[in-house]
Design a protein around this motif. Sequence first.
Motif, short mmCIF file in Angstrom:
data_model
loop_
_atom_site.label_atom_id
_atom_site.label_comp_id
_atom_site.label_asym_id
_atom_site.label_seq_id
_atom_site.Cartn_x
_atom_site.Cartn_y
_atom_site.Cartn_z
N LEU A 1 39.45 41.31 38.90
CA LEU A 1 40.34 42.18 38.53
C LEU A 1 40.55 43.32 39.73
O LEU A 1 39.53 43.89 40.04
CB LEU A 1 39.91 43.01 37.22
CG LEU A 1 40.62 44.32 36.78
CD1 LEU A 1 42.19 43.76 36.45
CD2 LEU A 1 40.06 44.84 35.61
N ALA B 1 45.47 39.02 31.36
CA ALA B 1 44.89 38.89 32.83
C ALA B 1 44.04 37.49 32.71
O ALA B 1 44.18 36.84 33.79
CB ALA B 1 43.96 39.75 32.85
N VAL B 2 43.60 36.93 31.68
CA VAL B 2 42.84 35.71 31.76
C VAL B 2 43.97 34.61 31.79
O VAL B 2 43.71 33.57 32.81
CB VAL B 2 42.01 35.63 30.45
CG1 VAL B 2 41.47 34.27 30.49
CG2 VAL B 2 40.67 36.61 30.37
N THR C 1 47.08 43.23 28.69
CA THR C 1 45.90 42.94 27.66
C THR C 1 44.85 42.20 28.74
O THR C 1 45.36 41.40 29.56
CB THR C 1 46.02 42.34 26.63
OG1 THR C 1 46.58 41.10 27.02
CG2 THR C 1 46.96 42.95 25.85
N PRO C 2 43.53 42.16 28.35
CA PRO C 2 42.70 41.17 29.00
C PRO C 2 43.01 39.86 28.79
O PRO C 2 43.02 38.96 29.90
CB PRO C 2 41.20 41.57 28.22
CG PRO C 2 41.38 42.94 27.73
CD PRO C 2 42.70 42.92 27.46
#
Length: 228
Positions: free
Chosen positions: A19, A200-201, A196-197
Amino acid sequence: MSTRRRAILERLAALEDGLVVSCQAGEGNPLAGSHTMALMARAAELGGARGLRVNGVADIGAVLRASELPVIGINKVDYEDSAVRITPTVRDAEAILATGVPFVALDATARPRPRGEALVAIVDAIHARGALALGDLATEDDLAGALEAGVDAVGTTLSGYTVESARDDDEPDFALLRWLVRHSPVPVFAEGRIWTPGQAVEALRLGASFVVVGTAITNPMAITSRFV
C-alpha cells in the motif's frame, strides 16, 4: 529481460504487493501544510504503508525527513493553456527532483501539455536525475503514448477525472486495471477512488503491482462528508 528492465523492477520491488499512502491536502483543507503532511506520512509508515505519494517541493522535503519510506513525488501546477496538472512540465519535474525523490509521477495522458511540451521530454528529465517515471493514465488510449515516452510504470490514477474518462460512479476503474495488466509491458499500479481495504485487495488480485490510496486514509474532511 534487459538490464534496464531488471533494474526498474528491483527499484519498484519495495512497493510490490503493498500500500502506498497519498499524503496530500489542498487549498481549503485545514490539514494543508508540510508539518501536517510529515505527521501523516509517519502515521502511514507506522500503519504498515510501503510507500508514500506526496505533492510539492515543501511537502516532499518534509516527508523525506520524517519517514524512511520511498516517496513518489508529484508537483501539481495549474496552467491556463492545459488541463494537465500533475507534474505537467520539465521545470515542474526538476523542481521536485531536486529533493532527491526516487520516483516521480506525472500525467501521462494523451492530452496537450502546457506550452506544447512533450511527455517524452519530462520523462527524459526524470531519468536524467536517476529517478523512475510513473505515468498516471485515464483511458486505454493513453497507454501507447506513455510507453513510447518511456515511462517505467503506469497507473489508473486519472480515470474518471478527465473529459475522456468521465463517469457518474465513484468506484475504482477495475476494467481499466484489468486491461492495463493484460496489455502493459511495464508494471501497473492501481490508484483512484479506492475507498475500502477490500477494493485494495481486489486491485492486487487483478494484478496491480501496488495500490495507492489517498482520500480514504488521509482526508478526514472528505471521509466525514461521505458519512454525512
